[in-house]
Each structure stands twice: as structure tokens, then as C-alpha cells.
Design an enzyme around this catalytic site. Sequence first.
Site, PDB file in Angstrom:
ATOM      1  CG  ASP A 165      -2.048   0.973   1.156  1.00  0.00           C
ATOM      2  OD1 ASP A 165      -2.139   1.691   0.149  1.00  0.00           O
ATOM      3  OD2 ASP A 165      -2.853   1.030   2.098  1.00  0.00           O
ATOM      4  CG  HIS A 238      -7.886   0.511  -5.439  1.00  0.00           C
ATOM      5  ND1 HIS A 238      -8.890   1.338  -4.978  1.00  0.00           N
ATOM      6  CD2 HIS A 238      -6.763   0.869  -4.745  1.00  0.00           C
ATOM      7  CE1 HIS A 238      -8.409   2.151  -4.047  1.00  0.00           C
ATOM      8  NE2 HIS A 238      -7.121   1.893  -3.902  1.00  0.00           N
TER       9      HIS A 238
END
Length: 354
Positions: A165, A238
Site C-alpha cells: 500500500d 482500484h
Amino acid sequence: MVNIVAVRRHGVHVRVIHVPPVQPQPILAPLTPAAIFLVLTVDDGGEATVHEALQDISGLVRAIGFREPQKRLSAIASIGSDVWDRLFSGPRPAELHRFVELHGPRHTAPATPGDLLFHIRAESLDVCFELADRILKSMAGAVTVVDEVHGFRYFDNRDLLGFVDGTENPDGALAVSSTAIGDEDPDFAGSCYVHVQKYLHDMSAWTALSVTEQENVIGRTKLDDIELDDDVKPADAHIALNVITDDDGTELKIVRHNMPFGELGKSEYGTYFIGYSRTPRVTEQMLRNMFLGDPPGNTDRILDFSTAVTGGLFFSPTVDFLDDPPPLPAPGTPAAPPARNGSLSIGSLKGTTR
């Protein structure tokens, strides 16, 4: 610190005073293994206590951090739209408004209460906890804690879904230009905006997917964190929906400091999203793409597994502002209307699916 240098010009000694630029809060400090996120509301009548306590934040960070400097304790204090005019007289940040709640065809980004946000981080949780405790004690009787999250680093900066991330965070000069307000709002140059959302993951549904299916949801390979080629990356991946450009095609960035969190006894697995930006419009366009779709209806596939349960927008002023803030507004002073009413008014920003 102001540097005063004596020089000789045309036979005359002249003092040249170099005034440093404003000092931003540590928005761009590197990720740490531990963090605490505190969201507070300011009680009626608590404004004076909070106004005074905010001026002591940097001193608390220094005092606690000095004891164990290797733990790199830092904190960022941010203020919400509803409380700004209760705490400060004078100008208001040009784009500060309430979090824009989004109701998409399948998913919702809720707006939840919050006047103050404290993002506290360090190499270990103990100093984060100590600072959070001191901040709350300094505001005792004036605030209510409405959300508290203790985040942790998960292996090599992965979320609990197993993917790295923050790969696309800018660095260097690009990170500064992506977060620091400039001449567009000179009263608040060096400050920035911050969005937060708490996401809870449906791990049973997620782990039922194959690795290939998970990679198609995210748009990256799981093991080595490589972005999928455009010809195989789904339009609802995403990362495909999080590319925002201006009219010239230049990609606009934000700085994310997301952290995993969880509570095993409650089967709670989550990601705390926190994104700092020069203008809230960039993050708001990302959220529109995710929840409403780009094009409309093409919503972010990750939302089938991750549910947003909180949402807030705050303003992170400079250290100089917090150390010496404007005075409290005079009693009976009407609150200034926000510069924007919460409509997105994206203007020249647009999403680009790639």
C-alpha cells in the site's frame, strides 16, 4: 530560526535578515511501524481549552520525543470545517468544507462527525500512546473522542488484503507540490488538506478469490507489486480509478499514509485511509470515481470487499499557525460561510482510466 548575516556593501555594513519560509507539519515524514489516529469533536464551551491546547502540541512532541529520539515521534494536528470558525478569527482556508458524502449505485462513502484529527506516529506504539494521552488530558472536559484507531505496519508495508500500500506516493519536490498550498491561498501557504476513511474488509469473501482474481481487483501483482499492463488491467481495478489528471494530462498526486488495523476477537480487519493533498478536489475526484464510477456505474471493485464506515475532511495548518494561532472569535461573531458548500465542483480535474 531567523538568520542575521553581516555583510559589507559599498563600504557600508548591512545586516541581511533571512526569514525562513513557514514550517509545515511533518506531512512528508516517512511511514513508521506504529500510528494512532484520533478524531475528536469539540464540546460546546470547550473552544478556549482546545485553542490553548493546540498551541502546546509541538512542545509535547518535543518533550516526549526527546526521551527516545530514535523512535521518531511526530504528530499532525488538523481541524475540521464545522469547528474552524469557533476556534479562530480571521481568514478561513479557501477550500475547507465538510466531507462530501457519496451514495453510489452499490456503495456509500459516509460522512461522520469530527472536529479535530490527530495523526500520531513513531517507530513504536508506546510513545504514540503517551502523546495521545497527553493531548487528551490537555483537552479534558472540552472534547469527545468519536474514533480511535491504533495502526501498525504489516510486513513490507502491505495492507491486510496482502498487497503493498502506498506505492504511488510521490516523493521529493513532487510530494511537496502535491501537498503544500501555495499562492492560491496565501494566508495558508504551506498548509494542506487531509481526508480520512476507515475501511473494514470482508476477509472471507476476499480469501475466497484466487490470487489472479485479487490482482485484477487491485490492478497490481500481489507478490512483487508490479502494475498490470493496460491491456489486462480491468477498468474497475482500484488503481485504474485512482488516476486523476488536469486538462494538460498531468497526473495529480496525493500522499497516503494508510495503516492496517484490526481486532481479532471482533473479526475486524481494516485499513485506515489517510490522504494529504494540496486541494481536496483531487481526493474527492478519486472518491467519486470509486463510489459513483468512471464512467458512472463503473465503480471500484475493491468496494465489494472493503466497506467505508467513517469519512472526514480536515485542514492541516503549518506549525507556525498552531504555535501562534489567531485569537478566538469575539463572542457572538457569526461563523463565516464555507467557501464551498460541499459540492465537488471539480473544474479542471478529471479521472483517467488506464
